[in-house]
Write a protein that holds these residues in place. Structure first.
Motif, mmCIF file in Angstrom:
data_model
loop_
_atom_site.group_PDB
_atom_site.id
_atom_site.type_symbol
_atom_site.label_atom_id
_atom_site.label_comp_id
_atom_site.label_asym_id
_atom_site.label_seq_id
_atom_site.Cartn_x
_atom_site.Cartn_y
_atom_site.Cartn_z
ATOM 1 N N VAL A 129 0.828 -1.205 0.000
ATOM 2 C CA VAL A 129 0.000 0.000 0.000
ATOM 3 C C VAL A 129 0.862 1.254 0.000
ATOM 4 C CG1 VAL A 129 -1.807 1.257 1.222
ATOM 5 C CG2 VAL A 129 -1.851 -1.245 1.170
ATOM 6 N N ASP A 130 0.809 1.988 -1.118
ATOM 7 C CA ASP A 130 1.530 3.246 -1.264
ATOM 8 C C ASP A 130 0.620 4.405 -0.891
ATOM 9 O OD1 ASP A 130 3.767 1.921 -2.292
ATOM 10 O OD2 ASP A 130 3.032 2.072 -4.346
ATOM 11 N N ASP A 131 1.175 5.403 -0.260
ATOM 12 C CA ASP A 131 0.411 6.570 0.147
ATOM 13 C C ASP A 131 -0.159 7.291 -1.073
ATOM 14 O OD1 ASP A 131 -0.356 8.486 2.316
ATOM 15 O OD2 ASP A 131 0.832 9.857 1.086
ATOM 16 N N GLY A 132 -1.450 7.612 -1.003
ATOM 17 C CA GLY A 132 -2.100 8.397 -2.047
ATOM 18 C C GLY A 132 -2.719 7.604 -3.173
ATOM 19 N N ARG A 133 -2.477 6.305 -3.247
ATOM 20 C CA ARG A 133 -3.045 5.500 -4.325
ATOM 21 C C ARG A 133 -4.382 4.890 -3.895
ATOM 22 N NH1 ARG A 133 0.313 5.101 -8.707
ATOM 23 N NH2 ARG A 133 2.531 5.304 -8.323
ATOM 24 N N LEU A 156 -2.828 3.523 8.981
ATOM 25 C CA LEU A 156 -3.340 3.574 7.620
ATOM 26 C C LEU A 156 -4.763 4.119 7.650
ATOM 27 C CD1 LEU A 156 -3.160 2.886 4.573
ATOM 28 C CD2 LEU A 156 -4.000 0.588 5.166
ATOM 29 N N TYR A 157 -5.004 5.163 6.849
ATOM 30 C CA TYR A 157 -6.332 5.759 6.742
ATOM 31 C C TYR A 157 -6.900 5.422 5.367
ATOM 32 C CZ TYR A 157 -5.380 8.614 10.869
ATOM 33 O OH TYR A 157 -5.095 9.032 12.148
ATOM 34 N N LEU A 158 -8.093 4.831 5.342
ATOM 35 C CA LEU A 158 -8.807 4.590 4.093
ATOM 36 C C LEU A 158 -9.739 5.774 3.905
ATOM 37 C CD1 LEU A 158 -9.677 0.783 4.332
ATOM 38 C CD2 LEU A 158 -7.518 1.900 3.757
ATOM 39 N N THR A 159 -9.432 6.628 2.929
ATOM 40 C CA THR A 159 -10.145 7.896 2.796
ATOM 41 C C THR A 159 -10.977 7.945 1.513
ATOM 42 O OG1 THR A 159 -8.331 8.992 1.639
ATOM 43 C CG2 THR A 159 -8.295 9.079 4.042
ATOM 44 N N SER A 160 -11.929 8.860 1.504
ATOM 45 C CA SER A 160 -12.802 9.102 0.356
ATOM 46 C C SER A 160 -12.381 10.389 -0.334
ATOM 47 C CB SER A 160 -14.254 9.224 0.826
ATOM 48 O OG SER A 160 -14.660 8.040 1.497
ATOM 49 N N ASP A 161 -12.566 10.443 -1.646
ATOM 50 C CA ASP A 161 -12.247 11.659 -2.394
ATOM 51 C C ASP A 161 -13.374 12.692 -2.325
ATOM 52 O OD1 ASP A 161 -9.878 10.481 -3.056
ATOM 53 O OD2 ASP A 161 -10.208 10.485 -5.222
ATOM 54 N N ASN A 162 -14.593 12.248 -2.076
ATOM 55 C CA ASN A 162 -15.751 13.140 -2.039
ATOM 56 C C ASN A 162 -15.819 13.829 -0.677
ATOM 57 O OD1 ASN A 162 -18.176 14.456 -2.290
ATOM 58 N ND2 ASN A 162 -19.331 12.656 -2.955
ATOM 59 N N GLN A 163 -15.069 14.919 -0.545
ATOM 60 C CA GLN A 163 -14.985 15.634 0.739
ATOM 61 C C GLN A 163 -16.331 16.206 1.158
ATOM 62 O OE1 GLN A 163 -12.133 15.652 2.591
ATOM 63 N NE2 GLN A 163 -11.318 14.303 1.014
ATOM 64 N N ARG A 185 -4.313 -2.841 -6.396
ATOM 65 C CA ARG A 185 -4.378 -1.408 -6.683
ATOM 66 C C ARG A 185 -5.260 -1.152 -7.912
ATOM 67 N NH1 ARG A 185 0.725 1.607 -8.920
ATOM 68 N NH2 ARG A 185 1.713 0.772 -7.055
ATOM 69 N N VAL A 186 -6.096 -0.131 -7.820
ATOM 70 C CA VAL A 186 -6.922 0.277 -8.955
ATOM 71 C C VAL A 186 -6.008 0.952 -9.981
ATOM 72 C CG1 VAL A 186 -8.829 1.746 -9.710
ATOM 73 C CG2 VAL A 186 -8.992 0.521 -7.531
ATOM 74 N N MET A 187 -5.970 0.371 -11.182
ATOM 75 C CA MET A 187 -5.074 0.850 -12.231
ATOM 76 C C MET A 187 -5.797 1.677 -13.290
ATOM 77 S SD MET A 187 -2.347 -0.446 -11.028
ATOM 78 C CE MET A 187 -1.143 -0.095 -12.289
ATOM 79 N N PHE A 188 -7.109 1.467 -13.421
ATOM 80 C CA PHE A 188 -7.864 2.142 -14.469
ATOM 81 C C PHE A 188 -9.322 2.219 -14.061
ATOM 82 C CE2 PHE A 188 -10.315 2.067 -18.459
ATOM 83 C CZ PHE A 188 -9.725 3.120 -19.155
ATOM 84 N N THR A 189 -9.945 3.342 -14.377
ATOM 85 C CA THR A 189 -11.366 3.549 -14.101
ATOM 86 C C THR A 189 -12.076 3.836 -15.413
ATOM 87 O OG1 THR A 189 -10.838 4.521 -11.958
ATOM 88 C CG2 THR A 189 -13.017 4.946 -12.814
ATOM 89 N N GLY A 190 -13.031 2.988 -15.764
ATOM 90 C CA GLY A 190 -13.813 3.199 -16.979
ATOM 91 C C GLY A 190 -15.251 3.525 -16.621
ATOM 92 N N HIS A 191 -15.786 4.587 -17.213
ATOM 93 C CA HIS A 191 -17.176 4.961 -16.930
ATOM 94 C C HIS A 191 -17.752 5.741 -18.093
ATOM 95 C CE1 HIS A 191 -15.806 9.084 -15.989
ATOM 96 N NE2 HIS A 191 -14.805 8.487 -15.371
ATOM 97 N N ALA A 192 -19.067 5.783 -18.126
ATOM 98 C CA ALA A 192 -19.767 6.568 -19.139
ATOM 99 C C ALA A 192 -19.565 8.046 -18.859
ATOM 100 C CB ALA A 192 -21.254 6.205 -19.100
ATOM 101 N N PRO A 193 -19.819 8.915 -19.838
ATOM 102 C CA PRO A 193 -19.699 10.356 -19.587
ATOM 103 C C PRO A 193 -20.544 10.754 -18.396
ATOM 104 C CG PRO A 193 -20.035 9.942 -21.921
ATOM 105 C CD PRO A 193 -20.203 8.630 -21.218
#
Length: 197
Positions: A129-133, A156-163, A185-193
């Motif tokens: 686990v690398d910091d920030g990933r 280790l803190y498991l954090t959310s991006d949606n502040q 580790r999440v390497m790629f995120t695919g989603h619709a527009p």
């Protein structure tokens, strides 16, 4: 594909668009990369048998929906299908193709980085686990997708991006390490527009 005739008609008439699930399913059935299906180009002029012989990797897709929220219960850990990606595409992401798999994110805690319903390519070989990933974590019986943050005192803190949503971080000190395992580790995120918020 399990698509109803009414839905198929809506696709053909342009009243409805294919989602990532349908695109992934079509690619899997045809044995082609999503890039080929979506963008065509030189690869689109090739016959399907030639595409099947290319350097593709079939990634297992799991029914477990990793929560980008408060945590989803992991019910079934068996793959429910496969999605093909180019080996070179995965290597360009920095992933080891043979260790990758697909999960679907649910919830809004990682928005806007990972919206609800996004398909994630996760590399199971990357468990340090690398910091920030961002990682797929299993916490007891929950499946989570969170950003890892290390504190100066080794927690280790498991954090959310949606502040704005106010999701509190989950904290793991030495006494809770047995509750946590790293899926990858999440390497790629695919989603619709994404719609405008």
């Amino acid at each position: 594909m399990g698509i109803s005739p009414n839905t198929w008609t809506a696709y053909k008439k342009g009243r409805q668009s294919f989602g990532l699930h349908e695109i992934a399913k079509i690619c899997d059935i045809l044995g082609v990369e999503p890039q080929w299906l979506l963008f065509g180009g030189q690869a689109a002029s090739q016959a399907l048998p030639d595409l099947a012989a290319t350097d593709l990797v079939r990634l297992p897709r799991f029914n477990a929906r990793a929560s980008a929220g408060n945590g989803l219960i992991a019910v079934d850990q068996m793959p429910v299908g496969e999605v093909s990606f180019g080996r070179e595409f995965l290597r360009n992401l920095g992933a080891q193709p043979e260790y990758c798999y697909i999960l679907e994110a649910r919830g809004d805690s990682m928005w806007p980085t990972i919206p609800d319903g996004a398909l994630l390519i996760v590399d199971a070989s990357k468990t340090e686990v690398d910091d920030g990933r961002i990682y797929h974590f299993n916490v007891m019986d929950k499946v989570l997708v969170k950003r890892a943050r290390w504190s100066m005192d080794g927690k280790l803190y498991l954090t959310s991006d949606n502040q704005a949503a106010g999701y509190p971080p989950e904290v793991f000190a030495a006494d809770r390490v047995h509750e946590l395992s790293v899926g990858g580790r999440v390497m790629f995120t695919g989603h619709a527009p994404m719609p405008v918020r």
